[in-house]
Design an enzyme around this catalytic site. Sequence first.
Site, PDB file in Angstrom:
ATOM      1  N   ASP A  10       0.859  -1.181   0.000  1.00  0.00           N
ATOM      2  CA  ASP A  10       0.000   0.000   0.000  1.00  0.00           C
ATOM      3  C   ASP A  10       0.895   1.231   0.000  1.00  0.00           C
ATOM      4  O   ASP A  10       1.790   1.356   0.850  1.00  0.00           O
ATOM      5  CB  ASP A  10      -0.901   0.016   1.239  1.00  0.00           C
ATOM      6  CG  ASP A  10      -1.963  -1.074   1.202  1.00  0.00           C
ATOM      7  OD1 ASP A  10      -1.987  -1.840   0.220  1.00  0.00           O
ATOM      8  OD2 ASP A  10      -2.764  -1.151   2.149  1.00  0.00           O
ATOM      9  N   ASP A 131     -15.144  -3.440  -1.486  1.00  0.00           N
ATOM     10  CA  ASP A 131     -14.770  -3.216  -0.092  1.00  0.00           C
ATOM     11  C   ASP A 131     -16.055  -3.030   0.694  1.00  0.00           C
ATOM     12  O   ASP A 131     -16.859  -2.146   0.382  1.00  0.00           O
ATOM     13  CB  ASP A 131     -13.900  -1.968   0.025  1.00  0.00           C
ATOM     14  CG  ASP A 131     -12.659  -2.045  -0.860  1.00  0.00           C
ATOM     15  OD1 ASP A 131     -12.168  -3.166  -1.075  1.00  0.00           O
ATOM     16  OD2 ASP A 131     -12.202  -0.989  -1.335  1.00  0.00           O
TER      17      ASP A 131
END
Length: 241
Positions: A10, A131
């Site tokens: 990330d 998500d």
Amino acid sequence: MSLTIYPAIDMRGGKCVRLLQGDYDQETVYGDSPFEMAKSFAATGAEWIHMVDLDGAKDGKRVNDRFVIEAAQNLDAKVQIGGGIRTEEDILHYLENGVDRVIIGSIAVSNPEFAIEMIQKYGAKIAVGIDAKNGYVATHGWLDTSSVKAVELGKRFADAGAETFIFTDIATDGTLAGPNIDAVCEMAEVTGKNVIASGGVSSLADLQAIASKGISGAIVGKALYENRFTLKEALEEVGVK
């Protein structure tokens, strides 16, 4: 059973970070070079590397794309990227520069017609990132929660031809509390497609549990960075042989 392990990178501000439950104010920095991190994963034997442009997800545009392309063009591992992908130009920018799979997330909720067009145009090169927070889809770097049920969105895109889904349960992401396997399995059952589990993996036992359900892959981030187990161990225990 075996599954594909996706070590995660990330990116925020050009660094390798992890957020707790998607909270940009709860960030831990794990490295100064996304490329060097990707290089170490590839050298260990990762077939795929999962990269996320957190700045891009929040800002709605590509920010850390140069690191993704550097990895895609210089490493043996395949690269998939999510975060900040809103247009066909964004998709082509990555695909034409060696990236193997582009993940569309927020745009799939805000403009599903566009998402379906991209799925039908680029096929397996597109993955749908879903998500979920309490069963509902969260968007824009998880800052917003929609009124769309995650499984309903999954079914819509599966019917449109999507082959790969990345399902993240926000409640477990970055917590090392164990994945929400029931939710992942529900998504796989509803879509009938390849689902990659994301969020909460803390042990080799978690990976074995995911593999035992026939799920196609698992994204592993914080557990690797916190040395709960090594990528080598994960690949040897449950990785695709």
